[in-house]
Design a protein around this motif. Structure first.
Motif, PDB file in Angstrom:
ATOM      1  N   GLN A  29      63.203  -2.446  17.548  1.00 50.73           N
ATOM      2  CA  GLN A  29      61.696  -1.334  17.625  1.00 50.73           C
ATOM      3  C   GLN A  29      61.025  -2.382  18.079  1.00 50.73           C
ATOM      4  N   MET A  84      64.766   3.728  15.316  1.00 48.20           N
ATOM      5  CA  MET A  84      63.684   3.332  16.361  1.00 48.20           C
ATOM      6  C   MET A  84      62.935   4.176  16.311  1.00 48.20           C
ATOM      7  N   VAL A  95      54.949   2.254  12.637  1.00 45.38           N
ATOM      8  CA  VAL A  95      56.440   1.972  12.406  1.00 45.38           C
ATOM      9  C   VAL A  95      56.309   0.806  10.677  1.00 45.38           C
ATOM     10  N   VAL A 129      56.612  -2.886  19.370  1.00 46.36           N
ATOM     11  CA  VAL A 129      55.100  -2.212  19.315  1.00 46.36           C
ATOM     12  C   VAL A 129      54.351  -2.461  19.886  1.00 46.36           C
ATOM     13  N   ALA A 188      58.666  -4.156  12.494  1.00 46.24           N
ATOM     14  CA  ALA A 188      58.776  -4.919  14.238  1.00 46.24           C
ATOM     15  C   ALA A 188      59.492  -5.554  14.399  1.00 46.24           C
ATOM     16  N   ASP A 189      60.008  -6.107  15.249  1.00 46.08           N
ATOM     17  CA  ASP A 189      61.337  -6.888  15.422  1.00 46.08           C
ATOM     18  C   ASP A 189      60.537  -7.116  17.105  1.00 46.08           C
TER      19      ASP A 189
END
Length: 312
Positions: A80, A1, A28, A82, A31-32
């Protein structure tokens, strides 16, 4: 992460103002959870200015820290998270803007991310719900607001910040067995406003109900109504009393405290939350960033709730 910028190395008041100083989406691999702005306020009926909210809330979020003791979660380690920047939409044509918001929100959802959206006025809830329903089907709605937002039209216009949830019911994108307003108050045009709202399927917990019944009882009733359905939470910052959120377009006296709102949100832990929004911050009417700070903490709690569900 990849988490926030380390405040022991870069002071909180320095550097780019992403939400909670998180990485951008392009920094990244995946992204979650994506925090995204929608700087749009063409649908307002009183004081404009919510188009400036995403920037103001990002600035106010600089002081957020990585561990949430109320939920016992470190959201930026669990998921994660963002900052996905802003959805760009037409500021002169509400119909085009609604289409553009829905399309761009769908693109973000198709990456696998869940969304916490910072408005913008409440018009944006309709295209966001369209995007969510295309992925999950009709969803339960928990709507925090001083107002019902189930008008039919205003000055003959069907798409405004006072109409999104009537349109959403009509379009079949809400689960009408699990719809709730929380924090409503203030004068209406007539009793028909309430009867029409009930006909659409909404239950109401007023701000006075929250005061009299208390957070725990309200949370229990909301959880029973929601069940395990996919849940969308929409928060108009004017659900808070003007003492806690002066910077908003349609303030109403007698609202909830920021503590009550945050505690009700924390009571949703374990529900099937799929995405959420925070709207109607109007920074020009704010004092000492009171409203933007409240909105940043509300968004942080929503991110934390979503992070608790990642991988489950």
């Amino acid at each position: 992460m990849i988490g926030p910028v380390d405040s022991s190395k870069v002071p909180r008041f320095a550097g780019p103002a992403t939400f909670a100083r998180l990485p951008r989406l392009d920094e990244v691999e995946r992204a979650d959870i994506a925090v995204v702005g929608v700087p749009f306020d063409t649908g307002v009926s009183y004081r404009p200015g919510a188009r400036f909210a995403p920037a103001a809330v990002r600035e106010a979020s600089r002081l957020l820290r990585p561990y949430h003791p109320g939920l016992d979660v470190s959201p930026f380690e669990s998921a994660q998270v963002v900052d996905a920047g802003d959805i760009v939409c037409n500021p002169f044509n509400i119909g085009k803007a609604i289409t553009e918001i829905s399309e761009q929100a769908t693109e973000l959802l198709n990456t696998g991310a869940k969304l916490v959206t910072i408005g913008g006025d409440h018009t944006i809830a309709l295209p966001l719900l369209r995007a969510i329903a295309s992925k999950h089907g009709p969803v339960a709605l928990l709507h925090f607001d001083a107002h019902l937002d189930t008008w039919d039209t205003y000055f003959g216009e069907p798409y405004t910040h006072g109409t999104p949830f009537r349109r959403a019911v009509e379009e079949g994108i809400l689960d009408t067995s699990a719809l709730s307003h929380v924090g409503t108050r203030g004068p209406l045009y007539g009793r028909a406003d309430l009867t029409e709202d009930a006909r659409l399927g909404f239950g109401i917990v007023t701000s006075a109900d929250v005061m009299r019944r208390g957070v725990d009882e309200v949370v229990a009733a909301l959880r029973e109504r929601i069940g395990d359905r996919p849940l969308y939470v929409s928060i108009d910052i004017d659900v808070l009393d003007p003492a806690h959120a002066p910077g908003t377009g349609t303030p109403e006296a007698g609202g909830m405290t920021s503590r009550e709102l945050l505690e009700i949100l924390r009571g949703l832990a374990g529900t099937n939350l799929v995405s959420a929004d925070v709207v109607e911050v109007a920074p020009a009417y704010d004092h000492a960033d009171i409203t933007s700070i409240a909105a940043s903490h509300v968004a942080y709690d929503l991110v934390s709730l979503l992070a608790m569900g990642v991988g489950k």
